[in-house]
Enzyme design. Structure first.
Site, mmCIF file in Angstrom:
data_model
loop_
_atom_site.group_PDB
_atom_site.id
_atom_site.type_symbol
_atom_site.label_atom_id
_atom_site.label_comp_id
_atom_site.label_asym_id
_atom_site.label_seq_id
_atom_site.Cartn_x
_atom_site.Cartn_y
_atom_site.Cartn_z
ATOM 1 N N ASP A 199 -7.056 -2.844 2.496
ATOM 2 C CA ASP A 199 -5.989 -3.836 2.314
ATOM 3 C C ASP A 199 -6.431 -5.241 2.735
ATOM 4 O OD1 ASP A 199 -3.894 -2.004 1.436
ATOM 5 O OD2 ASP A 199 -3.947 -1.229 3.485
ATOM 6 N N ASP B 11 -2.302 -0.857 5.804
ATOM 7 C CA ASP B 11 -2.716 -0.180 7.034
ATOM 8 C C ASP B 11 -4.213 0.051 7.153
ATOM 9 O OD1 ASP B 11 -2.800 1.894 4.972
ATOM 10 O OD2 ASP B 11 -3.004 3.310 6.637
ATOM 11 N N ASP C 231 -0.268 5.201 0.924
ATOM 12 C CA ASP C 231 -0.591 6.126 2.012
ATOM 13 C C ASP C 231 -0.722 5.373 3.331
ATOM 14 O OD1 ASP C 231 -0.733 8.601 0.632
ATOM 15 O OD2 ASP C 231 -2.643 7.993 -0.229
ATOM 16 N N LYS D 175 -9.107 -4.441 -3.951
ATOM 17 C CA LYS D 175 -7.672 -4.582 -4.248
ATOM 18 C C LYS D 175 -7.294 -6.038 -4.475
ATOM 19 C CE LYS D 175 -5.507 -0.740 -1.663
ATOM 20 N NZ LYS D 175 -4.480 -0.447 -0.633
ATOM 21 N N ASP E 42 0.857 -1.170 0.000
ATOM 22 C CA ASP E 42 0.000 0.000 0.000
ATOM 23 C C ASP E 42 0.906 1.236 0.000
ATOM 24 O OD1 ASP E 42 -2.395 1.589 0.417
ATOM 25 O OD2 ASP E 42 -1.740 1.768 2.501
#
Length: 228
Positions: A180, A176, A12, A153, A10
């Site tokens: 995810d 995070d 950000d 994702k 990931d």
């Protein structure tokens, strides 16, 4: 050093620093030296992770917009044709609200499958507009994403695994946020950094104390040491 282990990252909150969530420069060498394909799986619009790959000088393997756009370095694939997220954003604006500051305007400018609303904006009016529509609202910590609920994702990672020829169980993932989770559920080993939300922590195989890039750097070092 790892041996051709696919690494799914990931952006950000995962390879950034807490100061305005900017890319932490300390992460550059660990990514560049990773002995395997590095895939950026992000909620960002498609151009951002592609340019990050180019600046880092690594393969352009990208899952953008939370799975809405997938790129294997050769072919761009959109996984949804839904226009409802854009309709919802327009309705929100027409109701007298804003999507957010200029940073959000730029974040939305090149989006093809979803839209963002800054977390400083009123949530309940947005939820009221969304309710009659077949869309999903997710909070990634940075913004509210208005997206096709069938797009994730993890599905984008499955497409890349087939295209690039690796087994999902051979991959590791670091993230995070709730977006995810679908990746964590399909890879061989998953890690949540210290600032991860409750959903990511719950699903991840491991959670480190260190936050953002500090956590990712620690994980990559541990993975490298374990392979030596």
């Amino acid at each position: 050093m790892t041996k051709q282990i696919p690494l799914i990252l990931d952006i950000d909150g995962t390879i950034t620093s807490p100061e305005e969530w900017r890319l932490d420069p300390r992460i550059i060498n660990p990514i560049r030296s990773w002995d395997g394909p590095v895939i950026f799986a992000t909620g960002k619009a498609f151009p951002y992770p592609v340019m990050l790959c180019r600046f880092l000088g690594i393969g352009e393997y990208v899952v953008a917009e939370n799975g809405g756009v997938v790129y294997d370095g050769k072919t761009i694939e959109k996984t949804t044709n839904s226009t409802i997220p854009f309709q919802v954003a327009e309705e929100y604006i027409n109701a007298g609200y804003e999507l957010g500051p200029e940073s959000i305007s730029l974040a939305n400018r090149w989006r093809e499958t979803e839209m963002l609303v800054h977390k400083d904006q009123p949530l309940q009016p947005l939820q009221n507009i969304i309710d009659p529509h077949d869309v999903e609202l997710i909070d990634t910590g940075f913004a509210y994403h208005i997206k096709d609920p069938t797009v994730m994702k993890g599905d984008g990672i499955k497409i890349l695994a087939e295209s690039l020829g690796f087994e999902l169980q051979s991959a590791i993932a670091i993230g995070d946020s709730i977006n995810d989770v679908s990746v964590f559920e399909i890879v061989g080993e998953s890690f949540a950094v210290g600032n991860a939300d409750s959903k990511a922590r719950e699903v991840a195989d491991h959670v480190v104390d260190e936050e953002q890039a500090d956590g990712t750097i620690k994980i990559l070092k541990q993975m490298g040491d374990s392979a030596d």
